[in-house]
Scaffold this active site. Structure first.
Site, short mmCIF file in Angstrom:
data_model
loop_
_atom_site.label_atom_id
_atom_site.label_comp_id
_atom_site.label_asym_id
_atom_site.label_seq_id
_atom_site.Cartn_x
_atom_site.Cartn_y
_atom_site.Cartn_z
N HIS A 79 -38.10 -80.90 -10.95
CA HIS A 79 -39.52 -81.23 -10.83
C HIS A 79 -40.22 -80.87 -12.14
O HIS A 79 -40.39 -79.68 -12.44
CB HIS A 79 -40.07 -80.44 -9.63
CG HIS A 79 -41.54 -80.53 -9.43
ND1 HIS A 79 -42.22 -79.70 -8.56
CD2 HIS A 79 -42.48 -81.35 -9.96
CE1 HIS A 79 -43.51 -80.01 -8.58
NE2 HIS A 79 -43.70 -81.00 -9.42
N HIS A 106 -33.87 -77.35 -5.83
CA HIS A 106 -35.11 -77.77 -6.49
C HIS A 106 -35.39 -76.83 -7.67
O HIS A 106 -35.44 -75.61 -7.51
CB HIS A 106 -36.24 -77.69 -5.46
CG HIS A 106 -37.56 -78.20 -5.93
ND1 HIS A 106 -37.90 -79.54 -5.89
CD2 HIS A 106 -38.64 -77.56 -6.44
CE1 HIS A 106 -39.13 -79.69 -6.36
NE2 HIS A 106 -39.61 -78.50 -6.70
N MET A 147 -43.21 -80.32 -14.30
CA MET A 147 -44.66 -80.11 -14.36
C MET A 147 -45.00 -79.93 -15.83
O MET A 147 -45.28 -78.82 -16.30
CB MET A 147 -45.04 -78.87 -13.53
CG MET A 147 -45.02 -79.16 -12.04
SD MET A 147 -44.90 -77.66 -11.05
CE MET A 147 -43.12 -77.47 -11.02
N MET A 184 -47.36 -82.97 -3.52
CA MET A 184 -47.59 -81.52 -3.64
C MET A 184 -48.52 -81.07 -2.52
O MET A 184 -49.57 -81.66 -2.29
CB MET A 184 -48.26 -81.18 -4.98
CG MET A 184 -47.38 -81.31 -6.20
SD MET A 184 -45.84 -80.38 -6.14
CE MET A 184 -46.42 -78.69 -6.03
N SER A 188 -36.35 -73.97 -3.47
CA SER A 188 -36.88 -73.94 -4.83
C SER A 188 -36.47 -72.65 -5.51
O SER A 188 -36.82 -71.54 -5.06
CB SER A 188 -38.40 -74.03 -4.80
OG SER A 188 -38.90 -73.69 -6.07
N ASP A 246 -43.79 -80.32 -1.17
CA ASP A 246 -43.51 -79.12 -1.97
C ASP A 246 -44.72 -78.19 -2.00
O ASP A 246 -45.77 -78.57 -2.51
CB ASP A 246 -43.15 -79.58 -3.39
CG ASP A 246 -42.74 -78.45 -4.32
OD1 ASP A 246 -42.60 -77.31 -3.85
OD2 ASP A 246 -42.56 -78.74 -5.52
N ASP A 306 -38.03 -76.01 -10.75
CA ASP A 306 -39.39 -76.25 -11.24
C ASP A 306 -39.48 -76.00 -12.73
O ASP A 306 -39.24 -74.89 -13.20
CB ASP A 306 -40.37 -75.33 -10.50
CG ASP A 306 -40.52 -75.73 -9.06
OD1 ASP A 306 -40.95 -76.88 -8.82
OD2 ASP A 306 -40.20 -74.93 -8.16
N MET A 351 -41.93 -75.91 -15.88
CA MET A 351 -43.35 -75.81 -16.22
C MET A 351 -43.51 -75.52 -17.70
O MET A 351 -42.74 -74.72 -18.25
CB MET A 351 -44.00 -74.68 -15.42
CG MET A 351 -43.79 -74.79 -13.92
SD MET A 351 -44.69 -73.52 -13.04
CE MET A 351 -44.01 -73.71 -11.38
C1 DX5 Z 1 -45.03 -75.02 -7.28
C2 DX5 Z 1 -43.62 -75.51 -7.23
C3 DX5 Z 1 -42.93 -75.30 -5.95
C4 DX5 Z 1 -42.81 -73.86 -5.51
C5 DX5 Z 1 -42.90 -73.83 -4.02
O1 DX5 Z 1 -45.64 -75.45 -8.43
O2 DX5 Z 1 -43.57 -76.90 -7.50
O3 DX5 Z 1 -41.65 -75.93 -5.95
O4 DX5 Z 1 -41.62 -73.27 -5.91
O5 DX5 Z 1 -42.92 -72.51 -3.63
P1 DX5 Z 1 -43.26 -72.03 -2.15
O6 DX5 Z 1 -42.28 -72.72 -1.24
O7 DX5 Z 1 -43.10 -70.57 -2.23
O8 DX5 Z 1 -44.67 -72.48 -1.88
ZN ZN Z 2 -41.59 -77.95 -7.21
#
Ligand code: DX5
Ligand code: ZN
Length: 228
Positions: free
Chosen positions: A70, A37, A72, A149, A12, A184, A39, A41
């Site tokens: 991903h 990956h 969010m 998640m 990620s 994740d 993220d 947000m």
């Molecule tokens: C959290 C993200 C994850 C995050 C995971 O909202 O969706 O992808 O980057 O990070 P680690 O592996 O550090 O928990």
């Molecule tokens: Zn993620």
């Protein structure tokens, strides 16, 4: 469609150093990972803000790795095509934004899945979300990618919530789900093993890979968990 899941590792980027993003991406690509990956947000669905389609477009230019985006965000339906045009290969979005008055808005999901997409679409569920919402979704749409998640979304570096593995077991045993199950949040060599045993086949790992002093070793240790 019959799909046989393969084991994959998806670092990620949230945990990478954005001041040298190209190097960070090249580093994990050279080590040999399977997906990247990303993220996304929106500061609304989760209390944090990250990157948008323009950034994904630039990341696309920096790597051959498939991009696993991903979302969010509160209105994924308005952004899927923009992330597709930016180069996303997999796009996942949350079931929670489609739950209204205790019911999943199946019509909206059908509309999204009926459109022609270049990217593969998947659905995500948060740790507190009840599995009862998933059965009608699986009956109504051709879903073959689920992201479970294992932390509450929004931030990297949180602790793995082991209870979510019951959802994974439920998907594999009760619902006989044969597609990809990605996990994740809080993945390291220990939690990876229990996630794989429960039935996950794609591991997202942010901090465990990017913050490690030996990233190659971290990826190798994650791959160890694939061995029976
Ligand atoms: C959290 C993200 C994850 C995050 C995971 O909202 O969706 O992808 O980057 O990070 P680690 O592996 O550090 O928990
Ligand atoms: Zn993620």
């Amino acid at each position: 469609m019959v799909y046989y899941p393969e084991y994959k590792i998806a670092p990620s980027l949230l945990a990478a150093d954005y001041s040298k993003l190209r190097e960070e991406i090249e580093d994990v690509e050279y080590i040999g990972v399977d997906l990247l990956h990303i993220d996304v947000m929106d500061g609304h669905f989760v209390p944090n803000i990250t990157v948008g389609p323009d950034m994904v477009k630039d990341i696309r230019k920096s790597t051959e790795l498939p991009l696993d985006v991903h979302l969010m965000i509160t209105h994924p339906q308005e952004y899927i095509s923009r992330f597709e045009s930016a180069g996303a290969d997999i796009i996942t979005f949350h079931i929670e934004v489609f739950i209204k008055e205790n019911k999943v808005d199946i019509t909206s999901l059908q509309k999204i899945f009926r459109e022609k997409h270049r990217a593969r679409l998947g659905m995500v569920l948060n740790p507190p979300t009840d599995m009862k919402y998933f059965q009608p979704v699986l009956e109504a749409i051709p879903l073959d990618f689920i992201l479970v998640m294992s932390v509450n979304p929004g931030f990297g570096g949180q602790e793995f919530i082991p209870d979510v593995l019951n959802k994974v077991r439920y998907l594999r045993t009760e619902l006989q789900f044969k597609g990809d199950i990605e996990i994740d949040g809080g993945i390291n060599h220990d939690t990876a093993r229990s996630a794989i045993e429960a039935g996950c086949n794609i591991l997202v790992a942010g901090s465990y890979i990017f913050k490690s002093s030996d990233r190659k070793k971290a990826v190798e240790l994650l791959r160890e968990s694939f061995k029976k």
